[in-house]
Enzyme design. Sequence first.
Site, PDB file in Angstrom:
ATOM      1  CD  GLU A  52     -22.647  10.809 -30.860  1.00 36.30           C
ATOM      2  OE1 GLU A  52     -22.187  11.381 -29.850  1.00 36.30           O
ATOM      3  OE2 GLU A  52     -23.250   9.725 -30.803  1.00 36.30           O
ATOM      4  NE  ARG A 184      -2.725   4.016  -6.388  1.00 35.80           N
ATOM      5  CZ  ARG A 184      -1.897   4.328  -5.391  1.00 35.80           C
ATOM      6  NH1 ARG A 184      -1.629   5.608  -5.107  1.00 35.80           N
ATOM      7  NH2 ARG A 184      -1.315   3.390  -4.690  1.00 35.80           N
ATOM      8  N   GLY A 293      -4.009  -6.208   0.109  1.00 40.80           N
ATOM      9  CA  GLY A 293      -2.872  -7.132   0.059  1.00 40.80           C
ATOM     10  C   GLY A 293      -3.322  -8.538  -0.341  1.00 40.80           C
TER      11      GLY A 293
HETATM   12  N1  LIG Z   1       5.660  -2.519  -2.800  1.00 34.50           N
HETATM   13  C1  LIG Z   1       5.115  -2.184  -4.010  1.00 34.50           C
HETATM   14  C2  LIG Z   1       3.774  -1.809  -4.107  1.00 34.50           C
HETATM   15  N2  LIG Z   1       3.022  -1.737  -2.968  1.00 34.50           N
HETATM   16  C3  LIG Z   1       1.739  -1.428  -3.009  1.00 34.50           C
HETATM   17  C4  LIG Z   1       1.019  -1.087  -1.736  1.00 34.50           C
HETATM   18  O1  LIG Z   1       1.407  -2.059  -0.777  1.00 34.50           O
HETATM   19  C5  LIG Z   1       1.448   0.306  -1.236  1.00 34.50           C
HETATM   20  O2  LIG Z   1       0.960   0.481   0.062  1.00 34.50           O
HETATM   21  C6  LIG Z   1       0.782   1.409  -2.034  1.00 34.50           C
HETATM   22  O3  LIG Z   1       1.048   1.272  -3.401  1.00 34.50           O
HETATM   23  C7  LIG Z   1       1.342   2.755  -1.573  1.00 34.50           C
HETATM   24  O4  LIG Z   1       0.470   3.720  -2.091  1.00 34.50           O
HETATM   25  P1  LIG Z   1       0.851   5.288  -2.008  1.00 34.50           P
HETATM   26  O5  LIG Z   1       1.067   5.586  -0.552  1.00 34.50           O
HETATM   27  O6  LIG Z   1      -0.325   6.014  -2.598  1.00 34.50           O
HETATM   28  O7  LIG Z   1       2.097   5.457  -2.819  1.00 34.50           O
HETATM   29  N3  LIG Z   1       3.244  -1.501  -5.322  1.00 34.50           N
HETATM   30  C8  LIG Z   1       4.010  -1.518  -6.446  1.00 34.50           C
HETATM   31  O8  LIG Z   1       3.524  -1.242  -7.545  1.00 34.50           O
HETATM   32  N4  LIG Z   1       5.330  -1.886  -6.385  1.00 34.50           N
HETATM   33  C9  LIG Z   1       5.913  -2.210  -5.203  1.00 34.50           C
HETATM   34  O9  LIG Z   1       7.108  -2.503  -5.195  1.00 34.50           O
HETATM   35 ZN   LIG Z   2     -25.527  11.052 -27.653  1.00 32.39          ZN
END
Ligand SMILES: Nc1c(/N=C/[C@@H](O)[C@H](O)[C@H](O)COP(=O)(O)O)[nH]c(=O)[nH]c1=O
Ligand SMILES: [Zn+2]
Length: 360
Positions: A52, A184, A293
């Site tokens: 505002e 993120r 996971g």
């Molecule tokens: N295997 C996959 C993912 N996997 C996700 C997590 O297991 C990874 O460790 C994480 O995203 C890696 O994070 P970074 O190092 O910051 O890039 N996530 C996805 O969306 N698609 C996938 O196919």
């Molecule tokens: Zn305000």
Amino acid sequence: MNDHYYMKLALNLAMSTNGQTTPNPAVGAVIVKNNQIVGMGAHLKAGEPHAEVHAIRMAGDHAKGATMYVTLEPCCHFGKTPPCADLVIKSGVKRVVIAMADPNPKISGKGIERLQDAGLQVEVGVLNEDASQINQVFTHFIQTGLPFVTLKSAISLDGKIATKEGKSKWITSSEAREDVHYFRHTHDAILVGVNTIIKDNPSLTTRQAGGGKSPVRFILDTNLRTPIDSKIVSDGLVETWIVTGSNVKKEKMDLYKNRNVHFLQMDSPKIEIKTLLKEMATMGITSLFVEGGAEVLGSFLKERAFQQVITYIAPKLIGGRMAPTSFGGEGIAEIHEALELVINEVKKIGSDIRIISKAM
Ligand SMILES: Nc1c(/N=C/[C@@H](O)[C@H](O)[C@H](O)COP(=O)(O)O)[nH]c(=O)[nH]c1=O
Ligand SMILES: [Zn+2]
């Protein structure tokens, strides 16, 4: 142009600041006179002027007799900045259209009352749904005192997160993985289990074209198994916490002394999710992005400790009875025990689809 038209513009202003105003809400304001926009603004960062204030500054004298569209009830208490309700009254605006009342029960309706007592015309609820969706995190945090939790998984068409050999790079497309970085950016914190650290050695930082805020990183690691040379404890890029159970000895934590990592040791041998969320709230964390996971997602499911689920599905078939699926843990016996969600949005992202579901 009608109220919806201008409120949509105010909502777009609010939406465009998603993630950057935390722990404050995202708010947009538009001032209109004789169907002409004379001022607009958005709250850009906690501690800085509210939406505002920016809109009224831009409108100047044109605010006299004008209508203000604002996505959240103007504040009427002295926070980090003076109350907007008084400023709106002083500006000469004669009508205020509000999308949603303040979700804080302690102040909800007080700003509206102050405007009405000063003789302004006030209307509440225009595009309320849209405004509530934008401020789902703020509303949840204010009303429960706990972070808004999003669970994220990326699976094949047959629901696998990896092959039977644990290989998972990559299941979803680069567009889908880039899309994850937006979430993120908009969440205050990110959390994975130690198995993900061991298997993937992820950095969990926000890396998207145009930058973005990297969330505080948390590793659920009951018995402190995080490899001392893993990226996440040595890259020093973002505040990082290892959450352990009470049985981990101080000597073991001392091994990480010259690493860029803090310890959050629980009072119990096992990590209690709800206790952890309370702790995060005291650290000012209003939203948490859980990237897996399977065992970690399984424990958040068991505790029902989440508000939103984001699922990326790739048109791939992996197969294999031993290949892991996205939610581990004990699971349920009867189908009627399954947790029902509501699908909010289905969107094509590259060759994949993204489904956003909400806990009811
Ligand atoms: N295997 C996959 C993912 N996997 C996700 C997590 O297991 C990874 O460790 C994480 O995203 C890696 O994070 P970074 O190092 O910051 O890039 N996530 C996805 O969306 N698609 C996938 O196919
Ligand atoms: Zn305000």
